[in-house]
Design a protein around this motif. Sequence first.
Motif, short mmCIF file in Angstrom:
data_model
loop_
_atom_site.label_atom_id
_atom_site.label_comp_id
_atom_site.label_asym_id
_atom_site.label_seq_id
_atom_site.Cartn_x
_atom_site.Cartn_y
_atom_site.Cartn_z
N ASP A 114 0.37 -1.22 0.06
CA ASP A 114 -0.14 0.04 0.20
C ASP A 114 0.99 1.17 0.16
OD1 ASP A 114 -1.72 -1.40 -0.02
OD2 ASP A 114 -2.71 -1.62 2.00
N ALA A 115 2.01 1.03 0.66
CA ALA A 115 3.39 2.10 0.45
C ALA A 115 3.95 2.71 -1.12
CB ALA A 115 4.32 1.76 1.46
N GLY A 116 3.38 1.70 -1.53
CA GLY A 116 3.45 2.12 -3.22
C GLY A 116 4.71 0.78 -3.83
N LEU A 117 5.17 0.05 -3.19
CA LEU A 117 5.92 -1.04 -3.55
C LEU A 117 5.78 -2.00 -4.16
CD1 LEU A 117 8.20 0.27 -1.67
CD2 LEU A 117 8.45 -2.74 -0.41
N SER A 118 6.31 -2.79 -5.82
CA SER A 118 5.18 -3.65 -5.68
C SER A 118 5.70 -5.06 -5.21
CB SER A 118 6.79 -4.03 -7.36
OG SER A 118 8.01 -4.34 -6.99
N ASN A 119 4.78 -6.27 -5.89
CA ASN A 119 4.68 -7.28 -5.14
C ASN A 119 5.83 -7.84 -4.67
OD1 ASN A 119 1.99 -7.22 -4.35
ND2 ASN A 119 1.03 -8.11 -6.26
N TYR A 120 7.08 -7.81 -5.53
CA TYR A 120 7.84 -8.43 -6.15
C TYR A 120 9.58 -7.37 -5.21
CZ TYR A 120 12.40 -9.90 -6.79
OH TYR A 120 14.24 -10.68 -6.80
N ALA A 121 9.01 -6.19 -5.04
CA ALA A 121 9.83 -5.29 -3.52
C ALA A 121 9.47 -6.09 -2.55
CB ALA A 121 9.42 -3.71 -4.43
#
Length: 475
Positions: free
Chosen positions: A384-391
Amino acid sequence: MKRLFALMFTFAVLASSASAQTVAFTNVNVIPMDRERVLANQTVVIKNGLIAEIGDAKKVKLPKDAVRIDGAGKYLIPGLVDMHTHLLSDSDEFPDSIGPAELRVMVANGVTTVRFMIGTPELLALRSRSAKGEIEAPTIFVASPHLTGREQGNNFVVNTPEEAREGVRKSKAAGYDFIKITTFIKAEVYEAAVDEAAKQNIRVVGHADSRFVGVERAWKAKQQIEHLDGYMELLLRDDAPMKGSVSDLYIYNPENWKSFEYIDESKIPEVARRTVAANPYVNPTHHFMKNSFGRLRTEEEIRKQPDFRFYPAKVQQQWLDFYKKNRFINTVPLDQRARWIQLREKLIKAIYDAGGRIMTGSDTPEFLWLYGFGMHHELKALKDAGLSNYAVLEAATRNPSMFLGTIDKVGTIEKGKRADLILLNANPLDNISATENRAGVMLKGKWHSQQELNAWLDQAAQAISTSFKEHKPGN
Ligand SMILES: [Zn+2]
């Protein structure tokens, strides 16, 4: 003598942590976490606790004795790392005997490595029992009893440079993995702790109390900072009438929540850049901060949580009362809370974009968030903070292993690495909630189906929820 030696040798073999069982995941999709990719239709062979082979299902020969686990349609990821947690049994109100049950709750949720952030001798004993394979537990790292300026329990109270040096030396000698800093430490005392830690070759982690230490000083010390502690204060404009914003113990003063009128968001990229230059490993414990102080749960929501049943009735009631009666909890307006969450998320994303290595930490089990379960909330919060699922997966696997110095042994799925793995029923790169949809967990090469793990959870809930003892002052 000979006989005794033979007995000792047998014991050593039995106590070895690696499972002797040979296991093969067949036709499985592997997310190796070396880079963003999925290896489809793989056979992964596990022997003596390690990944012995990994390759195309058509090419890899299955050992005859292998226990087969059908991985068709499923996804294999490295086990999760919780970089900030505690046990209920760290406090005097719970017996040490529930420690192993608490650790099983973590494993049952896919957590295969943990860092305890406030050390106790009991945690060192659990670390050793886990390493010897005597208990089914994650691999454990333990930070020292915290260095603080005021008595708060499980601590070294340090108010002079010499006290700080002594706390560091004693922690190193006792075998702790990190020096933990919390609050009320004067600047020169902090400097002494950092200096002594460098001499003793032990890393400093924890809070950066803006009233005394501050992030600038912690950056200079290359400390690994928890909770984004002190970061809101860094964003305050020079003309702000207050020095405190919403970090650490400042959170509890409703006046500080008004500081958002004086925030200068244009400072964020520079703050992020300096963070990464000082120490790129950042553990925001974002779910815990966001959902304990930013977003308030109703009693109904809390009672519906799957981890609620683990808490003794008296502890459940204490926290429910805390939420009802706490002055701070009830007075900060919703728009200020929302703004705080938004600013934290902008910081996390900016640090990530600047090359930061975000890590996952649940900061459980306070505020009715239990370890294990809390990790999956943290994954979603980082998403939700904007990271991708991979990140997000990197933050939970690879990054902590790099920080802990264990990436050559664990944290990605590669031949020769420790078989700490989770088998998921869906692809977490499509939806991060897939980490809650597990077929099972492999811990140090030993397979546990989720059905078995759910039985562990039932047993642990029973053991923990009935274990509360009244605290007797002076004991
Ligand atoms: Zn903590």
